[in-house]
Scaffold this motif. Structure first.
Motif, mmCIF file in Angstrom:
data_model
loop_
_atom_site.group_PDB
_atom_site.id
_atom_site.type_symbol
_atom_site.label_atom_id
_atom_site.label_comp_id
_atom_site.label_asym_id
_atom_site.label_seq_id
_atom_site.Cartn_x
_atom_site.Cartn_y
_atom_site.Cartn_z
ATOM 1 N N LEU A 202 0.841 -1.194 0.000
ATOM 2 C CA LEU A 202 0.000 0.000 0.000
ATOM 3 C C LEU A 202 0.876 1.243 0.000
ATOM 4 O O LEU A 202 2.031 1.218 0.428
ATOM 5 C CB LEU A 202 -0.907 0.000 1.222
ATOM 6 N N ALA A 203 0.329 2.331 -0.502
ATOM 7 C CA ALA A 203 1.075 3.593 -0.531
ATOM 8 C C ALA A 203 1.525 3.961 0.870
ATOM 9 O O ALA A 203 0.799 3.748 1.846
ATOM 10 C CB ALA A 203 0.208 4.706 -1.117
ATOM 11 N N PRO A 204 2.725 4.493 1.017
ATOM 12 C CA PRO A 204 3.228 4.814 2.352
ATOM 13 C C PRO A 204 2.475 5.964 2.994
ATOM 14 O O PRO A 204 1.940 6.835 2.310
ATOM 15 C CB PRO A 204 4.689 5.201 2.079
ATOM 16 N N GLN A 205 2.446 5.951 4.310
ATOM 17 C CA GLN A 205 1.951 7.083 5.077
ATOM 18 C C GLN A 205 3.181 7.878 5.503
ATOM 19 O O GLN A 205 4.004 7.380 6.283
ATOM 20 C CB GLN A 205 1.166 6.606 6.306
ATOM 21 N N ILE A 206 3.334 9.077 4.980
ATOM 22 C CA ILE A 206 4.528 9.870 5.261
ATOM 23 C C ILE A 206 4.134 11.088 6.093
ATOM 24 O O ILE A 206 3.321 11.912 5.667
ATOM 25 C CB ILE A 206 5.218 10.315 3.963
ATOM 26 N N PHE A 207 4.718 11.185 7.266
ATOM 27 C CA PHE A 207 4.512 12.340 8.131
ATOM 28 C C PHE A 207 5.725 13.249 7.957
ATOM 29 O O PHE A 207 6.826 12.934 8.422
ATOM 30 C CB PHE A 207 4.382 11.903 9.591
ATOM 31 N N TRP A 208 5.519 14.356 7.288
ATOM 32 C CA TRP A 208 6.632 15.233 6.942
ATOM 33 C C TRP A 208 7.025 16.106 8.131
ATOM 34 O O TRP A 208 6.224 16.889 8.622
ATOM 35 C CB TRP A 208 6.269 16.105 5.740
ATOM 36 N N CYS A 209 8.230 15.904 8.594
ATOM 37 C CA CYS A 209 8.868 16.818 9.550
ATOM 38 C C CYS A 209 8.036 17.101 10.810
ATOM 39 O O CYS A 209 7.900 18.262 11.223
ATOM 40 C CB CYS A 209 9.176 18.123 8.820
ATOM 41 N N PRO A 210 7.473 16.081 11.464
ATOM 42 C CA PRO A 210 6.616 16.367 12.619
ATOM 43 C C PRO A 210 7.359 17.018 13.788
ATOM 44 O O PRO A 210 6.755 17.769 14.556
ATOM 45 C CB PRO A 210 6.096 14.974 13.006
ATOM 46 N N ALA A 211 8.657 16.755 13.907
ATOM 47 C CA ALA A 211 9.416 17.315 15.033
ATOM 48 C C ALA A 211 9.483 18.837 14.993
ATOM 49 O O ALA A 211 9.699 19.486 16.015
ATOM 50 C CB ALA A 211 10.829 16.741 15.052
ATOM 51 N N HIS A 212 9.295 19.419 13.799
ATOM 52 C CA HIS A 212 9.391 20.867 13.650
ATOM 53 C C HIS A 212 8.049 21.506 13.306
ATOM 54 O O HIS A 212 8.001 22.640 12.832
ATOM 55 C CB HIS A 212 10.435 21.205 12.573
ATOM 56 N N CYS A 213 6.964 20.749 13.539
ATOM 57 C CA CYS A 213 5.625 21.277 13.277
ATOM 58 C C CYS A 213 4.957 21.652 14.599
ATOM 59 O O CYS A 213 5.171 20.999 15.623
ATOM 60 C CB CYS A 213 4.769 20.220 12.575
ATOM 61 N N PRO A 214 4.110 22.687 14.599
ATOM 62 C CA PRO A 214 3.366 23.035 15.816
ATOM 63 C C PRO A 214 2.367 21.938 16.167
ATOM 64 O O PRO A 214 1.970 21.136 15.309
ATOM 65 C CB PRO A 214 2.664 24.341 15.437
ATOM 66 N N ALA A 215 1.952 21.912 17.419
ATOM 67 C CA ALA A 215 1.071 20.860 17.920
ATOM 68 C C ALA A 215 -0.202 20.683 17.085
ATOM 69 O O ALA A 215 -0.602 19.548 16.808
ATOM 70 C CB ALA A 215 0.721 21.135 19.380
ATOM 71 N N PRO A 216 -0.894 21.762 16.669
ATOM 72 C CA PRO A 216 -2.107 21.565 15.863
ATOM 73 C C PRO A 216 -1.838 20.827 14.551
ATOM 74 O O PRO A 216 -2.685 20.061 14.085
ATOM 75 C CB PRO A 216 -2.592 22.997 15.616
ATOM 76 N N VAL A 217 -0.681 21.063 13.964
ATOM 77 C CA VAL A 217 -0.345 20.380 12.709
ATOM 78 C C VAL A 217 -0.105 18.897 12.966
ATOM 79 O O VAL A 217 -0.548 18.040 12.198
ATOM 80 C CB VAL A 217 0.894 21.031 12.053
#
Length: 294
Positions: free
Chosen positions: A206-221
């Motif tokens: 299945l297509a990957p689930q990619i979470f882009w750069c979560p360490a540098h995203c604000p909590a709501p993102v």
């Protein structure tokens, strides 16, 4: 009542709950992150919760918590080696698998894979690949004879009929993994894992689930990312899987070099893109080949 009829009646009385138990869907989450407070842990928990809500029985292999051994060594085999003078891990584990002599930790993981209709690999992208402990799971668990043979690989691999996918976090933003981005095309980075491991063993990828750069995203993102993952999981099993060049397009002989058949190459000459990220034929890569079902 004859013994045959009595046994038949007893079996039929038990078949309902037994069949119901056997019909339960099963998933395995292979998870690699050191911190239970990480975004990867949150993504794992969302997957477990969402799948259980759908009626899945869910196994979680928390590799760091298990202190899973990452190195593929002779210790993975019980009993005598076939050739102790020249140790070949692939050959020795294949024989050990057939004879039930693999180490207990490998056997336990293989039993989870056997039961699972869906396997999700949850990990942070390390050095454009997976953490060493996850690679160790791949090396040690997906043994020859269990996951593939030289006669049974790619779409005919021994894990055919099961679905698998990557759920990963990156350290960089999405634009950095574009064809013109600093880190290069994410499709190129994912090809060795998705084609060379998962598809090779027969999984429908299945297509990957990619979470882009979560360490540098604000909590709501980050919260929105997890909400999107939860929503996707609700229809995951109905998704179309990624496409790969089928075996029928290749001359699967030593004489033919296991290369594309000449008539296939002739047909490809008029294409604007290659067949896949790996089989690009010197042409532009097909867009999103490893990230979206076509």
């Amino acid at each position: 009542m004859s013994e045959v009829l009595r046994e038949s009646k007893n079996w039929s009385l038990q078949a309902g709950p037994v069949a119901q138990k056997m019909a339960q869907k099963t998933a395995l989450v292979v998870y690699a992150h050191q911190s239970p407070a990480s975004f990867n842990a949150a993504a794992r928990d969302v997957a477990v919760e969402a799948l259980k809500d759908q009626g899945f029985k869910v196994f979680v292999s928390d590799l760091y918590a298990m202190n899973f051994k990452a190195t593929a060594t002779a210790d993975d085999i019980k009993g005598d080696l076939k050739n102790p003078e020249l140790f070949r891990y692939n050959e020795e584990t294949s024989v050990a698998w057939k004879e039930g002599r693999l180490s207990d930790d490998i056997t336990e993981e293989q039993n989870k894979v056997k039961q699972a209709e869906l396997v999700i690999f949850q990990f942070p992208l390390y050095w454009f690949s997976m953490p060493a402990i996850m690679k160790g799971w791949i090396d040690r668990v997906l043994t020859s004879g269990f996951a593939y043979t030289l006669e049974r690989m790619y779409e005919n691999g021994l894990l055919k009929g099961k679905k698998a996918m990557l759920s990963i976090t990156t350290g960089g933003m999405e634009s950095m993994y574009m064809p013109d981005g600093l880190n290069g095309d994410i499709n190129v980075l994912l090809w060795p894992i998705q084609s060379g491991v998962l598809h090779f063993c027969g999984f429908e990828v299945l297509a990957p689930q990619i979470f882009w750069c979560p360490a540098h995203c604000p909590a709501p993102v980050r919260t929105a990312m997890l909400d999107g993952w939860r929503e996707r999981l609700s229809g995951l099993m109905a998704e179309k899987h990624l496409s790969f060049a089928p075996l029928e397009k290749f001359d699967l002989s030593f004489q033919g070099g296991f290369k594309l058949r000449s008539e296939v190459k002739e047909k490809c000459a008029s294409l604007s893109h290659g067949l896949s990220t790996g089989h690009h034929l010197g042409k532009p890569l097909p867009p999103h080949n490893q990230t979206k079902a076509q």
